[in-house]
Design a protein around this motif. Structure first.
Motif, PDB file in Angstrom:
ATOM      1  N   ILE A  69       0.885  -1.078  -0.152  1.00  0.00           N
ATOM      2  CA  ILE A  69       0.076   0.097   0.174  1.00  0.00           C
ATOM      3  C   ILE A  69       0.733   1.327  -0.205  1.00  0.00           C
ATOM      4  N   HIS A  73       0.019   3.690  -3.069  1.00  0.00           N
ATOM      5  CA  HIS A  73      -0.853   4.788  -2.818  1.00  0.00           C
ATOM      6  C   HIS A  73      -0.216   5.910  -2.133  1.00  0.00           C
ATOM      7  N   TYR A  80      -5.347   5.296   0.533  1.00  0.00           N
ATOM      8  CA  TYR A  80      -4.456   4.764   1.312  1.00  0.00           C
ATOM      9  C   TYR A  80      -5.088   4.447   2.722  1.00  0.00           C
ATOM     10  N   ALA A  83      -7.335   1.554   2.650  1.00  0.00           N
ATOM     11  CA  ALA A  83      -6.385   0.268   2.527  1.00  0.00           C
ATOM     12  C   ALA A  83      -5.971  -0.227   3.655  1.00  0.00           C
ATOM     13  N   SER A  86      -8.378  -1.516   5.942  1.00  0.00           N
ATOM     14  CA  SER A  86      -9.054  -2.928   5.489  1.00  0.00           C
ATOM     15  C   SER A  86      -8.037  -4.063   6.025  1.00  0.00           C
TER      16      SER A  86
END
Length: 123
Positions: A69, A73, A80, A83, A86
């Motif tokens: 990431i 990102h 960002y 993610a 998550s």
């Protein structure tokens, strides 16, 4: 037997998904920090050896995803942040499958105490 399978199955799946190449992408310093954290978790949560191994593998997998990431990102963007959230949610869910509720509560309590001491020392 069923409870044992429920604990071992996620680890087996993780082992299949991640190969040993992931560990090479994590710096030695970061790996040492993760091991230290897992050892502390083991003390606080009274984890057995298998649970420690499972948690370390879970942390390695999450770290590699965080690195991906960071490379894909721009920091601070909504994508960002989403993610990273998550990955953190998936980590927490997997951790709950490995550990009991009592173990998770012991870890949360330890973290809260640690945070309180840090804030008290600043003031």
């Amino acid at each position: 037997m069923k409870r044992y399978l429920m604990k071992v199955l996620p680890v087996i799946i993780l082992a299949i998904i991640c190969n040993t190449g992931f560990a090479q992408e994590i710096s030695e310093k970061r790996l040492a920090q993760m091991k230290k954290t897992v050892e502390r978790m083991g003390e606080v949560m009274e984890l057995d050896k298998q649970e420690k191994v499972e948690i370390l593998e879970l942390k390695k997998l999450s770290e590699v995803k965080y690195q991906e990431i960071n490379n894909t990102h721009k920091k601070g963007t909504e994508a960002y942040k989403n993610a990273r959230k998550s990955i953190n949610r998936k980590y927490q869910l997997a951790l709950k499958k490995i550990c009991s509720k009592e173990q998770m509560e012991a870890w949360r309590q330890y973290q809260n105490e640690k945070k309180s001491k840090k804030v008290a020392s600043i003031n």
